[in-house]
Design a protein around this motif. Structure first.
Motif, PDB file in Angstrom:
ATOM      1  N   ALA A 248       0.875  -1.485   0.039  1.00 34.97           N
ATOM      2  CA  ALA A 248      -0.138  -0.459   0.200  1.00 34.97           C
ATOM      3  C   ALA A 248       0.842   1.046  -0.088  1.00 34.97           C
ATOM      4  O   ALA A 248       0.585   2.549  -0.240  1.00 34.97           O
ATOM      5  N   ARG A 249       2.054   0.650   0.920  1.00 37.12           N
ATOM      6  CA  ARG A 249       2.800   2.169   0.944  1.00 37.12           C
ATOM      7  C   ARG A 249       2.238   3.241   1.178  1.00 37.12           C
ATOM      8  O   ARG A 249       2.017   4.695   0.979  1.00 37.12           O
ATOM      9  N   GLY A 250       1.015   3.568   2.100  1.00 39.35           N
ATOM     10  CA  GLY A 250       0.312   4.085   2.903  1.00 39.35           C
ATOM     11  C   GLY A 250       0.569   4.938   4.157  1.00 39.35           C
ATOM     12  O   GLY A 250       0.103   5.882   5.363  1.00 39.35           O
ATOM     13  N   ASN A 251       1.276   3.681   5.098  1.00 37.70           N
ATOM     14  CA  ASN A 251       1.238   4.256   6.819  1.00 37.70           C
ATOM     15  C   ASN A 251       2.472   5.020   6.800  1.00 37.70           C
ATOM     16  O   ASN A 251       4.143   4.528   7.033  1.00 37.70           O
ATOM     17  N   PRO A 252       2.367   7.155   7.208  1.00 37.66           N
ATOM     18  CA  PRO A 252       3.626   7.633   7.504  1.00 37.66           C
ATOM     19  C   PRO A 252       4.488   7.363   8.537  1.00 37.66           C
ATOM     20  O   PRO A 252       4.827   7.987   8.672  1.00 37.66           O
ATOM     21  N   PHE A 253       3.918   6.388   9.563  1.00 42.06           N
ATOM     22  CA  PHE A 253       4.367   6.038  10.561  1.00 42.06           C
ATOM     23  C   PHE A 253       4.754   4.919  11.066  1.00 42.06           C
ATOM     24  O   PHE A 253       5.575   5.195  12.302  1.00 42.06           O
ATOM     25  N   VAL A 254       4.679   4.122  10.075  1.00 41.38           N
ATOM     26  CA  VAL A 254       5.532   3.313  10.200  1.00 41.38           C
ATOM     27  C   VAL A 254       6.732   2.391  10.198  1.00 41.38           C
ATOM     28  O   VAL A 254       6.541   2.994   8.319  1.00 41.38           O
ATOM     29  N   GLY A 255       7.734   1.432   9.746  1.00 41.15           N
ATOM     30  CA  GLY A 255       8.328   1.167   8.065  1.00 41.15           C
ATOM     31  C   GLY A 255       7.902   0.165   8.427  1.00 41.15           C
ATOM     32  O   GLY A 255       7.385  -1.236   9.059  1.00 41.15           O
ATOM     33  N   THR A 256       8.527  -0.419   6.943  1.00 39.02           N
ATOM     34  CA  THR A 256       7.828  -2.099   6.336  1.00 39.02           C
ATOM     35  C   THR A 256       9.756  -3.292   5.870  1.00 39.02           C
ATOM     36  O   THR A 256       9.359  -3.631   5.686  1.00 39.02           O
ATOM     37  N   GLU A 257      10.651  -1.864   6.147  1.00 41.12           N
ATOM     38  CA  GLU A 257      11.947  -2.622   5.781  1.00 41.12           C
ATOM     39  C   GLU A 257      12.902  -2.914   6.822  1.00 41.12           C
ATOM     40  O   GLU A 257      12.856  -1.791   7.513  1.00 41.12           O
ATOM     41  N   PRO A 258      14.092  -3.269   7.638  1.00 44.15           N
ATOM     42  CA  PRO A 258      14.611  -3.015   9.042  1.00 44.15           C
ATOM     43  C   PRO A 258      16.016  -2.353   7.583  1.00 44.15           C
ATOM     44  O   PRO A 258      15.979  -2.270   7.215  1.00 44.15           O
ATOM     45  N   LEU A 259      16.343  -1.373   9.107  1.00 39.43           N
ATOM     46  CA  LEU A 259      17.000  -0.151   9.019  1.00 39.43           C
ATOM     47  C   LEU A 259      18.493  -0.958   8.415  1.00 39.43           C
ATOM     48  O   LEU A 259      18.739  -2.139   8.967  1.00 39.43           O
ATOM     49  N   ALA A 260      19.489  -0.889   7.743  1.00 38.73           N
ATOM     50  CA  ALA A 260      20.648  -1.108   6.929  1.00 38.73           C
ATOM     51  C   ALA A 260      21.462  -1.149   8.554  1.00 38.73           C
ATOM     52  O   ALA A 260      21.346   0.058   9.377  1.00 38.73           O
ATOM     53  N   THR A 261      22.525  -2.260   8.127  1.00 35.14           N
ATOM     54  CA  THR A 261      23.435  -2.048   9.772  1.00 35.14           C
ATOM     55  C   THR A 261      24.398  -0.691   9.500  1.00 35.14           C
ATOM     56  O   THR A 261      24.568  -0.172   9.988  1.00 35.14           O
ATOM     57  N   GLY A 262      25.068  -0.543   7.892  1.00 35.76           N
ATOM     58  CA  GLY A 262      25.228   1.116   8.144  1.00 35.76           C
ATOM     59  C   GLY A 262      24.694   2.112   8.590  1.00 35.76           C
ATOM     60  O   GLY A 262      25.297   2.632   9.291  1.00 35.76           O
TER      61      GLY A 262
END
Length: 287
Positions: A248-262
């Motif tokens: 949906a790419r619709g929720n501006p308050f949560v993420g869907t992919e883990p943050l990169a280690t870098g």
């Protein structure tokens, strides 16, 4: 190191003397109680409406509802932790300078870097346990009501702690540079920059605007608090909910992919550099 721990202990005593700790704990207990009561009431309302229709709530819909309730609670917990990190540290150094008590502290056998580092450590030891206890109370309290526990709760808490650590350290830097009022205004604007940048980046992802996405990315490197929350929220969602929101790419308050280690390493190094800059500025400052 002995002097650092001494200053940290005095920072704790100051917070207790101002009844800051007691006030925060009482207000937090009220918040947790209201949140758990609201969660129970909302869940019962869903079940009652389904029963009136002669149906049962679908398993996936119930899972999504429970996960969303936990996300809402943890979003507020992250916000409260951010506020506490800022407002407990906002006068850590500037308050001593404004009141003139710094003149009675510095002539003693306490180096300037020990004074600043002790303040940082004292406030850190106050804020980080607060975040952990509040998060655990919300998640396990919600689990007792809904039966849902996030898939990787401790990963989420760890990233939230990193966000709090960054904001606290940045506030300390402001406190060594500016007055208490000015530090508060600057921190409010910077926190708003990070939050607004995250929203703009989400809008860019939704509309396909690369410019807006780049604005969000840049703001996430300058003030990473919002990006860190999004990274933490990934570990609070079941995979099915993440997939739905990713499509949906619709929720501006949560993420869907883990943050990169870098990126996490960058935030850690960035925070360390801010702390070192705070020590250097206070060492060079004239009184």
């Amino acid at each position: 190191m002995k002097n650092v721990l001494l200053v940290a202990r005095f920072a704790w005593r100051e917070a207790v003397a101002r009844r800051l700790v007691v006030a925060i704990l009482l207000l937090t207990l009220v918040f947790v109680g209201l949140y758990l009561y609201g969660t129970d009431a909302l869940l019962r309302s869903f079940q009652r409406r389904a029963a009136d229709l002669g149906r049962e709530l679908p398993g996936q819909s119930l899972l999504f509802a429970n996960a969303t309730l936990v996300l809402m609670g943890m979003y507020i917990a992250n916000f409260l932790g951010s506020l506490m990190a800022v407002f407990t540290t906002i006068a850590a150094v500037s308050g001593e300078v404004d009141s003139g008590t710094i003149q009675s502290v510095l002539p003693k056998p306490i180096r300037r870097w020990e004074f600043v580092l002790g303040k940082w450590l004292g406030h850190l030891s106050l804020v980080l346990p607060y975040i952990v206890l509040l998060s655990l109370a919300l998640m396990y309290g919600a689990q007792a009501i809904t039966g849902y526990l996030p898939p990787q709760p401790f990963n989420a808490i760890a990233i939230m702690l990193l966000s709090t650590l960054f904001l606290l350290t940045l506030t300390l830097l402001g406190s060594t540079l500016f007055s208490t009022l000015t530090t508060g205004i600057v921190m409010f604007m910077l926190y708003g920059l990070g939050w607004a940048g995250g929203i703009v980046g989400s809008v860019g992802a939704l509309t396909g605007s690369r410019t807006l996405q780049q604005i969000g990315e840049v703001s996430g490197y300058i003030v990473p608090s919002d990006q860190l929350w999004r990274g933490a929220s990934v570990y609070l969602q079941p995979d099915a909910l993440r997939q739905v929101q990713d499509v949906a790419r619709g929720n501006p308050f949560v993420g869907t992919e883990p943050l990169a280690t870098g990126y996490l390493l960058w935030v850690g190094i960035y925070t360390l550099l801010i702390l070192l800059l705070s020590l250097w500025i206070f060492w060079r400052r004239d009184f």
